[in-house]
Design a protein around this motif. Structure first.
Motif, mmCIF file in Angstrom:
data_model
loop_
_atom_site.group_PDB
_atom_site.id
_atom_site.type_symbol
_atom_site.label_atom_id
_atom_site.label_comp_id
_atom_site.label_asym_id
_atom_site.label_seq_id
_atom_site.Cartn_x
_atom_site.Cartn_y
_atom_site.Cartn_z
ATOM 1 N N ILE A 47 -47.311 21.159 -6.060
ATOM 2 C CA ILE A 47 -48.532 20.578 -6.654
ATOM 3 C C ILE A 47 -49.189 19.426 -4.692
ATOM 4 O O ILE A 47 -49.595 19.551 -4.243
ATOM 5 C CB ILE A 47 -49.416 19.436 -6.845
ATOM 6 N N VAL A 48 -47.409 19.434 -4.362
ATOM 7 C CA VAL A 48 -47.697 18.478 -3.068
ATOM 8 C C VAL A 48 -48.786 19.044 -1.845
ATOM 9 O O VAL A 48 -48.266 20.564 -1.496
ATOM 10 C CB VAL A 48 -46.776 17.441 -2.389
ATOM 11 N N ASN A 49 -49.659 18.738 -0.619
ATOM 12 C CA ASN A 49 -49.923 19.338 0.039
ATOM 13 C C ASN A 49 -49.507 19.154 1.265
ATOM 14 O O ASN A 49 -48.267 18.814 1.762
ATOM 15 C CB ASN A 49 -50.671 17.609 0.624
ATOM 16 N N PRO A 50 -49.249 20.545 1.400
ATOM 17 C CA PRO A 50 -48.263 20.808 2.559
ATOM 18 C C PRO A 50 -48.697 20.442 4.592
ATOM 19 O O PRO A 50 -48.255 20.591 4.886
ATOM 20 C CB PRO A 50 -48.269 22.607 2.815
ATOM 21 N N ILE A 51 -49.882 19.584 4.387
ATOM 22 C CA ILE A 51 -50.455 20.217 5.604
ATOM 23 C C ILE A 51 -49.637 18.401 6.638
ATOM 24 O O ILE A 51 -49.770 19.383 7.855
ATOM 25 C CB ILE A 51 -51.965 19.757 5.450
ATOM 26 N N VAL A 101 -53.034 19.376 -12.900
ATOM 27 C CA VAL A 101 -53.739 19.120 -11.714
ATOM 28 C C VAL A 101 -54.402 20.678 -11.040
ATOM 29 O O VAL A 101 -55.861 20.888 -10.549
ATOM 30 C CB VAL A 101 -53.727 18.060 -10.724
ATOM 31 N N ILE A 102 -53.276 21.753 -11.499
ATOM 32 C CA ILE A 102 -53.483 22.937 -10.894
ATOM 33 C C ILE A 102 -54.788 23.587 -11.862
ATOM 34 O O ILE A 102 -55.603 24.189 -11.387
ATOM 35 C CB ILE A 102 -52.273 23.978 -10.896
ATOM 36 N N GLU A 103 -54.794 23.129 -13.396
ATOM 37 C CA GLU A 103 -55.873 23.629 -14.057
ATOM 38 C C GLU A 103 -56.755 22.904 -13.619
ATOM 39 O O GLU A 103 -58.064 23.520 -14.414
ATOM 40 C CB GLU A 103 -55.227 23.183 -15.570
ATOM 41 N N GLN A 104 -56.730 22.160 -13.341
ATOM 42 C CA GLN A 104 -57.766 21.207 -12.738
ATOM 43 C C GLN A 104 -58.254 21.813 -11.651
ATOM 44 O O GLN A 104 -59.097 20.775 -10.806
ATOM 45 C CB GLN A 104 -57.872 19.843 -13.182
ATOM 46 N N GLY A 105 -58.023 22.988 -11.221
ATOM 47 C CA GLY A 105 -59.069 23.147 -9.855
ATOM 48 C C GLY A 105 -57.550 22.797 -8.531
ATOM 49 O O GLY A 105 -58.005 23.364 -7.430
ATOM 50 N N ALA A 106 -56.442 22.142 -8.852
ATOM 51 C CA ALA A 106 -55.734 22.341 -7.834
ATOM 52 C C ALA A 106 -54.971 22.968 -7.054
ATOM 53 O O ALA A 106 -54.677 24.185 -7.849
ATOM 54 C CB ALA A 106 -55.339 20.436 -7.979
ATOM 55 N N ALA A 107 -55.236 22.819 -5.559
ATOM 56 C CA ALA A 107 -54.516 24.714 -4.819
ATOM 57 C C ALA A 107 -52.401 23.806 -4.733
ATOM 58 O O ALA A 107 -52.372 22.349 -5.630
ATOM 59 C CB ALA A 107 -54.044 25.058 -3.990
ATOM 60 N N SER A 108 -51.882 25.120 -5.592
ATOM 61 C CA SER A 108 -50.789 24.137 -5.454
ATOM 62 C C SER A 108 -50.203 24.401 -3.879
ATOM 63 O O SER A 108 -51.048 24.570 -3.278
ATOM 64 C CB SER A 108 -49.843 25.703 -6.197
ATOM 65 N N THR A 109 -48.669 24.202 -3.672
ATOM 66 C CA THR A 109 -48.370 23.272 -2.516
ATOM 67 C C THR A 109 -48.460 25.088 -1.574
ATOM 68 O O THR A 109 -48.971 25.213 -0.397
ATOM 69 C CB THR A 109 -47.298 23.378 -2.602
ATOM 70 N N SER A 110 -47.946 26.181 -2.400
ATOM 71 C CA SER A 110 -48.026 27.733 -1.419
ATOM 72 C C SER A 110 -49.496 28.345 -1.669
ATOM 73 O O SER A 110 -49.817 28.574 -0.498
ATOM 74 C CB SER A 110 -47.161 28.463 -2.090
ATOM 75 N N GLN A 111 -50.307 28.023 -2.163
ATOM 76 C CA GLN A 111 -51.833 28.187 -1.807
ATOM 77 C C GLN A 111 -52.284 27.594 -0.937
ATOM 78 O O GLN A 111 -53.515 27.990 -0.559
ATOM 79 C CB GLN A 111 -52.205 27.815 -3.306
ATOM 80 N N MET A 112 -52.221 26.362 -0.898
ATOM 81 C CA MET A 112 -52.363 25.393 0.836
ATOM 82 C C MET A 112 -51.748 26.097 2.072
ATOM 83 O O MET A 112 -52.604 26.517 2.540
ATOM 84 C CB MET A 112 -52.092 24.468 0.541
ATOM 85 N N ALA A 113 -50.962 26.785 1.800
ATOM 86 C CA ALA A 113 -50.003 27.446 3.096
ATOM 87 C C ALA A 113 -51.156 28.672 2.760
ATOM 88 O O ALA A 113 -50.668 29.035 4.006
ATOM 89 C CB ALA A 113 -48.918 27.439 2.778
ATOM 90 N N ASP A 114 -51.151 29.010 1.917
ATOM 91 C CA ASP A 114 -51.509 30.440 1.922
ATOM 92 C C ASP A 114 -53.307 30.747 2.841
ATOM 93 O O ASP A 114 -53.487 31.641 2.977
ATOM 94 C CB ASP A 114 -52.042 31.398 0.837
ATOM 95 N N ALA A 115 -54.064 29.610 2.068
ATOM 96 C CA ALA A 115 -54.705 29.267 2.853
ATOM 97 C C ALA A 115 -55.322 29.063 4.341
ATOM 98 O O ALA A 115 -56.049 30.336 5.197
ATOM 99 C CB ALA A 115 -55.767 28.363 1.671
ATOM 100 N N ILE A 116 -53.963 28.261 4.350
ATOM 101 C CA ILE A 116 -54.192 28.464 6.025
ATOM 102 C C ILE A 116 -53.988 29.426 7.240
ATOM 103 O O ILE A 116 -54.400 29.904 7.524
ATOM 104 C CB ILE A 116 -52.950 26.740 5.853
ATOM 105 N N ILE A 117 -52.360 30.035 6.040
ATOM 106 C CA ILE A 117 -51.604 31.416 7.077
ATOM 107 C C ILE A 117 -53.947 32.539 7.354
ATOM 108 O O ILE A 117 -53.704 33.278 7.968
ATOM 109 C CB ILE A 117 -51.206 32.293 6.263
#
Ligand code: NAI
Ligand code: MG
Length: 397
Positions: free
Chosen positions: A324-328, A377-393
């Protein structure tokens, strides 16, 4: 031409996840490199009695540029207890591999940028005139001396005769501390050398000049810590006079600077400090732009440079799947690496992609939703670490 090589040191806990996801972003952005894995961290302390194995040192010497995730560090007695049974009692002593690496490779210049991403729900806000809510745009680079000062490791408890006698030659020591029984005395030194103080101050000036900033701020405490803080301020003032006449030297005390954080942080673009005050100032500024999920850094020496998020291994999140951590913070550290090696175009594209993801606000890690970190937190709408990376990509152009 041979492919560029980059040493990757995932380390422990979430260091592994954020580094892996950042490499995906680098690849998607078209950065062509060969990554060379290097071991570092707790696992190698436990297994080998050395958290920074010689083979890793050799790889750093050879390839010179490295991306580093994070490591787990523990106090000496805990470290001794977790050592593999066959290594126990053999005289192994735990030292932080980060501190060792910084000193071994003379990574004396630490740069910690704190820059506001538009739309980040974690941005600092304040009440301005007429009660209007203001969101100042912060663009601060902190230059922290990385190898000396109070973190230099020159310290004693119950100092030896030689050390004690030397201390007694100082009138202030004699007057104020001679009453203290020696076994109850602990001394940590704060050593600044002209050479390395000059290097960090120069780095700050050169950055200010390159970016067109009109001032640098020496953030120390020269009115009280006269010798060391005083030396840094004096070097800065001389350097301005002789080499950077177009750049002003401002001078703040670390304590007052922390108060000004919430008053006028946008007024500071370039800060230069010793090791500990730089650490404090950079955490303070990082808090204004999103905290540990956003705070990136570079450790730069004459030959070797290591790029890492400022966060640690966050062991309590290490086992979560999905992570769940932020990769930014790690992605932005990788951008600092790209800039360091001259890959500005790729770096700029990645930074723009990150900025777009944050501003759009559709994909947010748990920290950006201000949730307490846990698997739910994922069920509460948070992006996973790899979803954040996907969004950046997905935003890379
Ligand atoms: P930490 O930075 O690992 O975590 C503190 C808290 O910050 C976490 O619990 C989490 O709430 C948040 N956080 C950290 N990274 C995040 C990210 N990418 N996204 C969202 N939230 C994030 O610091 P802590 O818990 O004090 O130390 C854990 C271990 O890490 C210790 O063993 C410590 O010695 C080590 N450490 C290593 C560092 C390094 O490798 N450079 C730096 C700081 C600590
Ligand atoms: Mg810190």
């Amino acid at each position: 031409m041979a492919k560029r090589t980059i040493v990757t040191m995932p380390g422990d806990g979430i260091g592994k996840v954020v580094l892996e996801e950042s490499l995906r972003v680098l690849e998607a952005a078209g950065f062509d490199a060969e990554y060379i894995h290097a071991d570092i961290g707790w696992e190698f302390w436990c297994k080998e009695g050395n958290p920074l194995p010689d083979r890793t040192i050799e790889l750093l010497k050879k390839h010179k540029i490295a991306l580093f995730g994070a490591i787990t560090s523990k106090p000496k007695d805990k470290a001794a207890a977790e050592l593999a049974p066959e290594l126990q009692g053999k005289g192994y002593v735990y030292y932080s591999p980060i501190v060792s690496m910084r000193q071994m490779f003379d990574l004396d210049i630490c740069m910690r940028p704190c820059k506001t991403f538009k739309g980040n729900p974690l941005n600092f806000i304040r009440r301005g005139k007429d009660g209007v809510i203001e969101e100042p745009v912060i663009d601060t680079m902190i230059f922290r001396q990385n190898t000396e000062g109070l973190y230099g490791g020159v310290e004693w408890t119950n100092p030896s005769d030689q050390v004690y006698d030397a201390l007694m030659t100082h009138p202030k020591f004699k007057q104020n501390f001679a009453w203290c029984p020696r076994p109850e005395l602990a001394v940590s030194t704060r050593i600044f050398t002209y050479k390395y103080t000059e290097r960090i101050v120069r780095a700050a000036f050169e950055y200010a000049k390159e970016k067109g900033f009109k001032a640098i701020t020496v953030c120390e405490k020269p009115n009280v810590i006269r010798e060391t803080s005083g030396m840094m301020l004096k070097i800065a003032q001389e350097m301005a006079k002789n080499e950077f006449p177009e750049i002003r030297v401002d001078n703040t005390n670390i304590d007052a600077q922390m108060m000004w954080l919430t008053k006028n942080p946008e007024n500071y673009n370039v800060i230069v400090s010793g090791n500990m005050f730089g650490d404090i100032a950079s955490d303070g500024f990082a808090g204004l732009i999103g905290g540990l999920g956003f705070a990136c850094s570079a450790n730069i020496g004459k030959e070797v440079a290591v790029f890492e998020p400022t966060h640690g291994s966050a062991p309590k999140y290490a086992a979560l799947n999905p992570s769940i951590v932020n990769p930014i913070a790690m992605v932005m550290s990788a951008c600092m690496m790209l800039d360091h090696i001259g890959e500005h175009e790729i770096s700029t594209r990645i930074q723009k992609a990150v900025a777009e993801v944050v501003e759009e606000g559709k994909v947010k890690a748990y920290d950006m939703l201000k949730l307490r970190g846990c698997q739910e937190v994922i069920e509460q709408g948070a992006a996973s670490t790899s979803q954040m990376a996907d969004a950046i990509i997905a935003k890379l152009k």
